[in-house]
Design an enzyme around this catalytic site. Sequence first.
Site, PDB file in Angstrom:
ATOM      1  CG  ASP A  62      48.468  45.213  32.355  1.00 46.87           C
ATOM      2  OD1 ASP A  62      48.959  46.203  32.774  1.00 46.87           O
ATOM      3  OD2 ASP A  62      48.108  44.232  33.081  1.00 46.87           O
ATOM      4  CB  SER A  63      52.765  45.221  34.290  1.00 47.63           C
ATOM      5  OG  SER A  63      51.795  45.283  35.095  1.00 47.63           O
ATOM      6  CB  CYS A  89      48.556  48.785  31.646  1.00 46.75           C
ATOM      7  SG  CYS A  89      49.581  49.236  33.093  1.00 46.75           S
ATOM      8  CG  ASN A  90      44.136  52.054  34.833  1.00 49.01           C
ATOM      9  OD1 ASN A  90      43.710  50.903  34.865  1.00 49.01           O
ATOM     10  ND2 ASN A  90      43.398  52.931  34.375  1.00 49.01           N
ATOM     11  CB  THR A  91      50.962  52.041  35.214  1.00 46.52           C
ATOM     12  OG1 THR A  91      50.411  51.878  36.626  1.00 46.52           O
ATOM     13  CG2 THR A  91      52.073  52.580  35.725  1.00 46.52           C
ATOM     14  CB  CYS A 108      44.147  49.063  38.950  1.00 48.08           C
ATOM     15  SG  CYS A 108      45.429  47.836  38.791  1.00 48.08           S
ATOM     16  CB  THR A 109      43.479  46.530  33.903  1.00 44.43           C
ATOM     17  OG1 THR A 109      44.842  46.477  34.106  1.00 44.43           O
ATOM     18  CG2 THR A 109      43.037  47.746  32.986  1.00 44.43           C
ATOM     19  CG  HIS A 110      46.156  43.761  38.207  1.00 42.66           C
ATOM     20  ND1 HIS A 110      46.909  44.425  37.123  1.00 42.66           N
ATOM     21  CD2 HIS A 110      46.730  42.464  38.094  1.00 42.66           C
ATOM     22  CE1 HIS A 110      48.182  43.921  36.785  1.00 42.66           C
ATOM     23  NE2 HIS A 110      48.114  42.601  37.273  1.00 42.66           N
TER      24      HIS A 110
END
Length: 269
Positions: free
Chosen positions: A7-8, A70-72, A177-179
């Site tokens: 993920d970012s 990560c969705n993005t 969003c995973t966050h």
Amino acid sequence: MKIALMDSGNGLLAAAAAVHRLRPDADLVLSSDPDGMPWGPRTTEDVIEHALACARAAAAHRPDALIVACNTASVHALVAIRAELEPELPVIGTVPAIKPAAVGGGPVAIWATPATTGSSYQRGLIRDFASGVEVTEVPCPGLADAVQRADMEAVDAAIAAAAARTPRDVRAVVLGCTHYELVAERIRAAVRPPSAPGGPPLTLYGSAVAVATQALRRIGASPAPEAEPTGELTVLLSGREGALEPASLTYPEGRSLMAAGSVRRPVRP
């Protein structure tokens, strides 16, 4: 068994913690990109470039599967990552849990980043899995960044703003969003305050458990939550071996990965 996640930033913690709960004996490789985040404002080409770098760093540690937590990255880079790494390395993407949320009928709200909200990708998921269900797309500007920084004042402000855009009678909220999964209970309290009169129970739908289960399925493994917690943890920060950042340890998911038996000293692959 070794599972890698990318993920970012710390959005991968929820899925990593889910893998750790299901298989505490699994080694984990967490590959994030603190030098290049956030990915959301980047062009598609830039997202692909940064996501591939994260994926390659993780793949160098020879995991049995890679979760794109990560969705993005799943929207923009999953095809490129799979083209490079599969079939040798199974790659599992993250999809907002719109389908299970819609099964019980509406109304449903989908909380997502401004870039994802209203996108053709999300609209396609709604069309395919929530046809005939009342769905409200709710943009959440600033929420992922606040979660990444563990700035709880900013988190609560962003959640309050999104809650104000969410219909009061929603039955379910999809955490797109995973966050957001790291602050799920704050979201629940804002959308359906404990003091609110009546109304249907609120269910939050994240993706962490689903992607963790799918990763095990792809490698032919079964959940074994009773296994000895012998799994080791490797942390990659823009390709460099390191440790979980202090902000990650703000969350129970991050702290759970630091439990006895799960921490590994940096070792070269």
